[in-house]
Design an enzyme around this catalytic site. Sequence first.
Site, short mmCIF file in Angstrom:
data_model
loop_
_atom_site.label_atom_id
_atom_site.label_comp_id
_atom_site.label_asym_id
_atom_site.label_seq_id
_atom_site.Cartn_x
_atom_site.Cartn_y
_atom_site.Cartn_z
CG HIS A 100 -10.46 -13.88 -27.88
ND1 HIS A 100 -9.88 -12.66 -27.62
CD2 HIS A 100 -11.21 -14.18 -26.78
CE1 HIS A 100 -10.28 -12.23 -26.43
NE2 HIS A 100 -11.08 -13.14 -25.90
CG ASN A 149 1.95 -10.02 -16.90
OD1 ASN A 149 2.79 -10.50 -16.14
ND2 ASN A 149 2.16 -8.90 -17.58
N GLY A 209 -1.42 -9.62 -12.99
CA GLY A 209 -1.12 -8.33 -13.60
C GLY A 209 -1.50 -8.23 -15.07
CG HIS A 246 -0.33 -10.67 -24.07
ND1 HIS A 246 -1.63 -10.56 -23.61
CD2 HIS A 246 0.43 -9.96 -23.21
CE1 HIS A 246 -1.64 -9.81 -22.52
NE2 HIS A 246 -0.39 -9.44 -22.25
CG HIS A 300 4.86 -9.17 -22.03
ND1 HIS A 300 4.73 -7.81 -22.19
CD2 HIS A 300 3.70 -9.59 -21.44
CE1 HIS A 300 3.55 -7.42 -21.71
NE2 HIS A 300 2.92 -8.47 -21.25
P1 5GP Z 1 -0.41 -7.29 -19.89
O1 5GP Z 1 -0.31 -6.51 -18.62
O2 5GP Z 1 -1.84 -7.60 -20.26
O3 5GP Z 1 0.47 -8.51 -19.89
O4 5GP Z 1 0.24 -6.36 -20.98
C1 5GP Z 1 -0.40 -5.85 -22.09
C2 5GP Z 1 0.65 -5.16 -22.91
O5 5GP Z 1 0.04 -4.75 -24.13
C3 5GP Z 1 1.27 -3.91 -22.27
O6 5GP Z 1 2.68 -4.06 -22.18
C4 5GP Z 1 0.87 -2.77 -23.22
O7 5GP Z 1 1.88 -1.80 -23.39
C5 5GP Z 1 0.55 -3.50 -24.52
N1 5GP Z 1 -0.48 -2.87 -25.32
C6 5GP Z 1 -1.71 -2.49 -24.88
N2 5GP Z 1 -2.42 -1.95 -25.89
C7 5GP Z 1 -1.62 -2.01 -26.99
C8 5GP Z 1 -1.80 -1.58 -28.35
O8 5GP Z 1 -2.84 -1.06 -28.76
N3 5GP Z 1 -0.77 -1.80 -29.21
C9 5GP Z 1 0.41 -2.38 -28.79
N4 5GP Z 1 1.37 -2.53 -29.72
N5 5GP Z 1 0.62 -2.78 -27.51
C10 5GP Z 1 -0.39 -2.59 -26.63
ZN ZN Z 2 -8.74 -11.45 -28.73
#
Ligand code: 5GP
Ligand code: ZN
Length: 123
Positions: free
Chosen positions: A53, A97, A103, A110, A112
């Site tokens: 984490h 992000n 954002g 993570h 993308h």
């Molecule tokens: P961030 O804005 O933090 O970069 O994006 C988080 C991403 O995580 C978003 O694209 C959202 O759709 C995805 N996400 C959020 N919750 C979940 C979940 O419970 N399962 C999956 N598979 N994706 C998630």
């Molecule tokens: Zn975590």
Amino acid sequence: MTDVTHGDPNCIFCKIAAGQIPSKKVYQDEQVYAFHDIHPWAPVHFLLIPKLHIPSMAQVGPEHAGLLGHMMALVPRLAAQEGCRPYPEGGFRIVCNTGGDGGQEVHHLHIHVIGGPRPWLKG
Ligand code: 5GP
Ligand code: ZN
């Protein structure tokens, strides 16, 4: 918000990596887990996370160079596996992000990986 830990009980991506919340798996090994984004922006959209984490890129330091290198080096193989077409006509986009201005909504690092034939829903 917690700092770098081996599992935050309040973190949705820690729970996904541990199999406590279901996800569509793309890949896993001892260090990382990859799964389909629940709201894809494009024909291919998955997330690659460390099992550790780490809240965001803002907490990454030299001690994480091996882990981050491992993640980046996995991207081309996983992108191809998930249907991204070959470079240069195909390819993919990687997005990380970071923080409010960046954002970021989920505070577990993570990457993308987004690709597939256009048009995309976003981006
Ligand atoms: P961030 O804005 O933090 O970069 O994006 C988080 C991403 O995580 C978003 O694209 C959202 O759709 C995805 N996400 C959020 N919750 C979940 C979940 O419970 N399962 C999956 N598979 N994706 C998630
Ligand atoms: Zn975590």
